[in-house]
Motif scaffolding. Sequence first.
Motif, mmCIF file in Angstrom:
data_model
loop_
_atom_site.group_PDB
_atom_site.id
_atom_site.type_symbol
_atom_site.label_atom_id
_atom_site.label_comp_id
_atom_site.label_asym_id
_atom_site.label_seq_id
_atom_site.Cartn_x
_atom_site.Cartn_y
_atom_site.Cartn_z
ATOM 1 N N UNK A 261 0.822 -1.210 0.000
ATOM 2 C CA UNK A 261 0.000 0.000 0.000
ATOM 3 C C UNK A 261 0.857 1.263 0.000
ATOM 4 N N UNK A 262 1.955 1.238 0.735
ATOM 5 C CA UNK A 262 2.809 2.433 0.759
ATOM 6 C C UNK A 262 3.502 2.637 -0.579
ATOM 7 N N UNK A 263 3.869 1.532 -1.261
ATOM 8 C CA UNK A 263 4.470 1.639 -2.591
ATOM 9 C C UNK A 263 3.471 2.205 -3.583
ATOM 10 N N UNK A 264 2.223 1.733 -3.521
ATOM 11 C CA UNK A 264 1.178 2.231 -4.438
ATOM 12 C C UNK A 264 0.843 3.691 -4.157
ATOM 13 N N UNK A 265 0.923 4.090 -2.900
ATOM 14 C CA UNK A 265 0.598 5.476 -2.538
ATOM 15 C C UNK A 265 1.662 6.432 -3.054
ATOM 16 N N UNK A 266 2.890 5.983 -3.157
ATOM 17 C CA UNK A 266 3.972 6.845 -3.647
ATOM 18 C C UNK A 266 3.866 7.065 -5.144
ATOM 19 N N UNK A 267 3.292 6.104 -5.869
ATOM 20 C CA UNK A 267 3.188 6.216 -7.329
ATOM 21 C C UNK A 267 2.025 7.041 -7.761
#
Length: 133
Positions: free
Chosen positions: A127-133
Amino acid sequence: MAMNCTRSLRSIIISKEAAGVLGHRTFAAGGSKAKKGSKGGGAGDTPKVSTLSKEIKSSTVVGANILKDGADPKVMPDSDYPDWLWHLIDKHPPLSELRRKNIETLPYEDLKRFVKLDNRSRIKENNSIKAKN
């Protein structure tokens, strides 16, 4: 004529000020009703002394009653309680400690906990990776 206008303006200004004072919401420090003769201060800041005796405190579970007409339950000896109750306060190992151990030698409960915590951490990471993109 000018006197009448100033009087009417004064009454309007005074009524607006009164409405402004009445319109503000304030909270009292010691409750909704002030005590007579009290000037405020730190009198209400002192801790309240319990009116229950030590004997009652040690023999009953104070505050556990949820019924209107009921009484607080009495404390029973440890042998009267089920065995599983005493394992609720056991500390469970965190994920970092479970990762250091060999997964094949973990007991079933620890293995379930490891899978649950590992899935949770992977979901948070994704989720944190997707939020950064």
